[in-house]
Design an enzyme around this catalytic site. Structure first.
Site, mmCIF file in Angstrom:
data_model
loop_
_atom_site.group_PDB
_atom_site.id
_atom_site.type_symbol
_atom_site.label_atom_id
_atom_site.label_comp_id
_atom_site.label_asym_id
_atom_site.label_seq_id
_atom_site.Cartn_x
_atom_site.Cartn_y
_atom_site.Cartn_z
ATOM 1 N N ARG A 239 36.639 42.129 33.594
ATOM 2 C CA ARG A 239 37.364 42.302 32.344
ATOM 3 C C ARG A 239 37.077 43.703 31.821
ATOM 4 O O ARG A 239 35.941 44.199 31.892
ATOM 5 C CB ARG A 239 36.939 41.254 31.300
ATOM 6 C CG ARG A 239 37.427 39.834 31.601
ATOM 7 C CD ARG A 239 38.926 39.711 31.424
ATOM 8 N NE ARG A 239 39.414 38.355 31.631
ATOM 9 C CZ ARG A 239 39.888 37.894 32.776
ATOM 10 N NH1 ARG A 239 39.895 38.688 33.850
ATOM 11 N NH2 ARG A 239 40.355 36.655 32.876
ATOM 12 N N GLU A 268 45.652 45.844 27.982
ATOM 13 C CA GLU A 268 46.557 45.666 29.114
ATOM 14 C C GLU A 268 47.898 45.124 28.623
ATOM 15 O O GLU A 268 47.907 44.127 27.886
ATOM 16 C CB GLU A 268 45.942 44.713 30.147
ATOM 17 C CG GLU A 268 44.677 45.249 30.774
ATOM 18 C CD GLU A 268 44.009 44.261 31.725
ATOM 19 O OE1 GLU A 268 43.049 44.648 32.399
ATOM 20 O OE2 GLU A 268 44.457 43.089 31.783
ATOM 21 N N HIS A 289 45.427 45.496 37.305
ATOM 22 C CA HIS A 289 44.989 44.105 37.250
ATOM 23 C C HIS A 289 45.638 43.271 38.352
ATOM 24 O O HIS A 289 46.180 42.179 38.098
ATOM 25 C CB HIS A 289 45.290 43.490 35.871
ATOM 26 C CG HIS A 289 44.387 42.338 35.528
ATOM 27 N ND1 HIS A 289 43.877 42.132 34.262
ATOM 28 C CD2 HIS A 289 43.900 41.324 36.287
ATOM 29 C CE1 HIS A 289 43.119 41.041 34.258
ATOM 30 N NE2 HIS A 289 43.132 40.531 35.482
#
Length: 327
Positions: A239, A268, A289
């Site tokens: 994260r 994000e 990601h």
């Protein structure tokens, strides 16, 4: 046994699953509605008739739950559930399930790929070639960036869950030695762990696989970065909030550490002016990601997601974080 009334299922952010992946469908009678993405002010209206909500990153909080009393199951299309208010779900009797273990090959492969790319300076040399350096050099090869070996490197891993263990297996297979870090500040070191400060000071590569919570937020801060060897690499596929991003950028620019490979950021999608995006450093790789996103992993995720929904509909819930009696 009477047939169940078709249930309304709404997928709030279908675009988080690659378009070429065909989603399986629940075996029970249902009505399906999928939205590519859902903005915060659209969540309530889209869930008004839904008994089951599927979300990957769309937030479902107390406000949403209060406005959608017919909602009975939140099926999270991911392992992390920090976008769902679990306490509010528990209070309202809403079941929550997630998907687990689907990316234990995909994420570790991404970690190892980032390590090789940074150790071998692939990005730096690629940019050099794009900018014409090879063409101008006058010989078959040139060396503008020091190239390191992966074999023999010491890998420090923070987080000894399924992903951390899977990364360790791949790392050992390519010749790395592995250390699992104990919790920062722990007075006792568990078997199989190495004190946090020792891992930070000894590791050639540090890879993060712990959850983001108040104890781990900005775990990798200026003080920690200052204790890492100046050739060390930081890999974060966990994260974004685990890392103080401004401190990391300073450490990369000043040579305090050797490089970083990031698949996650604190915001994000990252804004255009995010400092780690605009830096354009040869020792920094940022991917959007997607460490979890190998097709095989996404297919496993999709099947497990539907199995979770079928389990709820058939009264045999699975992978539940909050479980109530099925109706």
């Amino acid at each position: 046994m009477a047939q169940r009334t078709p249930v309304n299922i709404v997928f709030l952010d279908r675009n988080t699953i690659p378009a070429h992946i065909v989603l399986p469908t629940p075996r029970s009678p249902h009505h399906w509605q999928a939205y590519g993405e859902t903005q915060p002010d659209e969540v309530v209206s889209r869930l008004q008739e839904a008994e089951i909500a599927i979300t990957n990153k769309v937030v479902i909080d107390e406000t949403v739950l209060a406005a959608c009393p017919q909602l009975k199951l939140i099926a999270v299309a991911a392992t992390g559930v920090n976008n769902v208010d679990l306490a509010a779900c528990r209070a309202r009797g809403v079941q929550v399930c997630n998907v687990q273990g689907y990316a234990t090959q995909s994420v570790p492969e991404h970690v190892i790929a980032l390590i090789f790319a940074l150790k071998r300076q692939l990005l730096g040399y690629h940019l050099d070639v794009q900018h014409g350096a090879w063409q101008k050099h006058g010989q078959f090869c040139f060396f503008t960036h020091p190239i390191g070996s992966v074999a023999g490197s010491k890998l420090g891993i923070i987080g000894k869950g399924a992903l951390g263990e899977a990364v360790a297996r791949l790392a050992r297979a390519v010749g790395m030695t592995v250390m699992f870090a104990e919790h920062r500040g722990a007075t006792h070191c568990r078997e199989g762990y190495v004190p946090f400060d020792e891992v930070i000071s000894r590791a050639d590569i540090l890879s993060l696989h712990c959850p983001l919570n108040p104890n781990t937020e900005a775990l990798i801060n200026r003080d920690v970065l200052a204790c890492m060897p100046n050739h060390a690499l930081l890999i974060n596929t966990g994260r974004g909030g685990l890392v103080d991003e401004h401190a990391l950028l300073d450490a990369l620019k000043t040579g305090q550490i050797g490089g970083a490979g990031l698949d996650v950021l604190s915001e994000e999608p990252a804004p255009d002016n995010h400092p780690l995006i605009t830096a354009s450093l040869p020792n920094l790789i940022v991917t959007p990601h997607i460490a979890w996103g190998a097709d095989e992993a996404v297919n496993r995720l999709s099947q497990q997601l539907m199995d979770n929904i079928d389990g709820y509909l058939q009264g045999t819930p699975q992978h539940t974080l909050i479980n109530t009696a099925a109706r």
